[in-house]
Design an enzyme around this catalytic site. Structure first.
Site, short mmCIF file in Angstrom:
data_model
loop_
_atom_site.label_atom_id
_atom_site.label_comp_id
_atom_site.label_asym_id
_atom_site.label_seq_id
_atom_site.Cartn_x
_atom_site.Cartn_y
_atom_site.Cartn_z
N HIS A 1 1.13 -1.08 -0.04
CA HIS A 1 0.48 -0.19 -0.16
C HIS A 1 0.95 1.53 -0.30
O HIS A 1 0.29 2.19 -0.71
CB HIS A 1 -0.78 0.31 1.21
CG HIS A 1 -2.08 -0.95 1.16
ND1 HIS A 1 -1.98 -2.17 1.51
CD2 HIS A 1 -3.55 -1.35 1.29
CE1 HIS A 1 -2.52 -2.40 1.66
NE2 HIS A 1 -4.01 -1.83 1.03
N TYR A 2 2.23 1.61 1.06
CA TYR A 2 2.23 2.03 1.28
C TYR A 2 3.54 2.78 -0.25
O TYR A 2 3.69 3.80 -1.08
CB TYR A 2 4.19 1.88 1.97
CG TYR A 2 4.91 3.10 1.78
CD1 TYR A 2 4.71 3.98 3.10
CD2 TYR A 2 5.56 3.34 1.06
CE1 TYR A 2 5.63 5.06 3.54
CE2 TYR A 2 7.11 4.35 1.25
CZ TYR A 2 6.78 5.38 2.51
OH TYR A 2 7.85 6.43 2.70
N ARG A 3 4.16 1.42 -1.01
CA ARG A 3 4.01 2.16 -2.59
C ARG A 3 3.28 2.41 -4.12
O ARG A 3 4.46 2.24 -5.31
CB ARG A 3 5.21 0.72 -3.21
CG ARG A 3 6.36 0.50 -2.11
CD ARG A 3 6.34 -0.68 -2.54
NE ARG A 3 8.07 -1.23 -1.15
CZ ARG A 3 8.82 -2.46 -1.35
NH1 ARG A 3 8.54 -3.63 -1.35
NH2 ARG A 3 10.07 -2.56 -0.13
#
Length: 398
Positions: free
Chosen positions: A305-307
């Site tokens: 999700h962060y990427r």
């Protein structure tokens, strides 16, 4: 450190909590608390007096070597619980008479500092007559001391014998400590890893996996420390009693003991937090790289999700886990650039109000187990986040 490392010196090393400084002026105790294990060894005469005499005390010459201050201080043992049998009485010793709120040991900004109290004892049967102190002012000074004495837990002072190069620790029998016959044979060659010890704690406290996560992490860390000490006592003490052929052999052995302690302590809080996230069903990524190969301890809900640039940054969180945070909180500021507010889990017993404000200005939010909130100044207590509150937010991100 070299000057106070000869025979006759005893070191008492601790992080200074808010209750020992003027960070909490309304509940200031008059000076740093001194552990009973040190009192028994370095102050045998005072210890004997404490059995019958009310509030026995003595005076010491003290040199605050880090600041070039020489003075006389008072060691007093408040013992109304012991002598007068008062259920609400005290049974604790403190070093007092430091000379005011601006003294570097008890000033508000000293909160969270690592301090070495070095007591010089003329003979094993006599009370120590002199005291030298070093109050650290940087993470580098902390590391230099911890390289020598091993890990120091907030709330627990370490008694260290510099001439022997070893920590002096009384191992208490508890449900968490192991008997000699419970040790695996391979542990006598190499102590178990920090992760293996945390797993043992989870197994021994199997019936306590439900309930408040703040209470859980405090009790589990205390259990882990007692379990580790019991393993170490069964393995290390027999080797010490055997003796050593030469100094080099002894130094190698002492260094190996210290390194084992550091290895366990370095990941302890992080591993316990991870176990709780797994138990609570909190999706997360552990020690995954973000930008520039930086590796925050935890990313929520996941590194994927962060990427994903399409995933809103408002639905991301990061958490760092550091036992103490006074001079180490800045290390996390660049660990996840997409997440402006950095959450930091710590078990440090208080910070000064100015330092807390500086942390908040830089976007760092402290996550502190609820049991420790009372050790923080009143004016910032409502701004702390409990671990339970953080877990609730992390669950809601997906």
């Amino acid at each position: 450190m070299e000057r106070v490392a000869t025979p006759g010196w005893h070191w008492y090393v601790k992080y200074i909590p808010a209750n020992d400084t003027y960070a909490k002026p309304n509940v200031h105790q008059g000076g740093p608390y001194v552990g009973k294990e040190l009192l028994r060894i370095a102050f045998p005469e005072l210890t004997a007096r404490a059995e019958a005499e009310k509030n026995p005390d003595l005076h010491l010459s003290a040199l605050v070597a880090s600041h070039g201050l020489a003075q006389d201080v008072r060691l007093i043992w408040y013992n109304s619980r012991r002598v007068e049998h008062k259920s609400n009485g005290r049974d604790e010793a403190r070093l007092t008479n430091w000379g005011g709120m601006d003294h570097p040991l008890v000033a508000e900004e000293a909160t969270g500092s690592l301090v070495v109290f070095a007591f010089q004892q003329p003979s094993p049967s006599k009370d120590a007559a002199g005291l030298e102190l070093w109050i650290t002012d940087s993470a580098e000074e902390d590391d230099l001391i911890l390289e020598t004495v091993g890990p120091v837990e907030p709330g627990s002072g370490v008694l260290f014998s510099p001439s022997a190069g070893m920590m002096v620790q009384a191992v208490r029998r508890s449900p968490c400590s192991l008997r000699d016959d419970e040790l695996l044979p391979e542990w006598r060659v190499e102590l178990p890893s920090g992760e293996a010890i945390v797993n043992m704690v989870l197994d021994r406290m199997r019936g306590r996996r439900l309930g408040d996560v703040d209470d859980r992490i405090i009790k589990r860390r205390a259990c882990e420390y007692e379990l580790f000490l019991s393993i170490e006592s069964h393995v290390v003490l027999p080797r010490v009693k055997e003796g050593f052929v030469n100094v080099e052999e002894f130094v190698r052995f002492a260094n190996s003991v210290t390194n084992r302690r550091k290895s366990r302590a370095g990941k302890s809080l992080e591993l316990h937090a991870r176990a709780i996230f797994n138990e609570e069903g909190v999706r997360h990524s552990w020690t995954e790289s973000t930008e520039d190969k930086r590796t925050p301890d935890f990313i929520f809900p996941s590194i994927e999700h962060y990427r994903d640039d399409a995933w809103p940054a408002t639905k991301l969180r990061m958490l760092a886990a550091k036992t103490t945070c006074k001079d180490r909180w800045r290390q996390i500021l660049n660990e996840a650039k997409r997440i402006p507010e950095k959450h930091l889990l710590t078990v440090q017993e208080g910070v000064s109000t100015p330092q807390f404000r500086e942390m908040r200005d830089e976007g760092v939010q402290l996550v502190v187990p609820r049991e420790l909130h009372g050790k923080y100044p009143d004016d910032i207590r409502d701004e702390l986040t409990t671990l339970e509150e953080f877990v609730a937010v992390a669950k809601s991100l997906e």
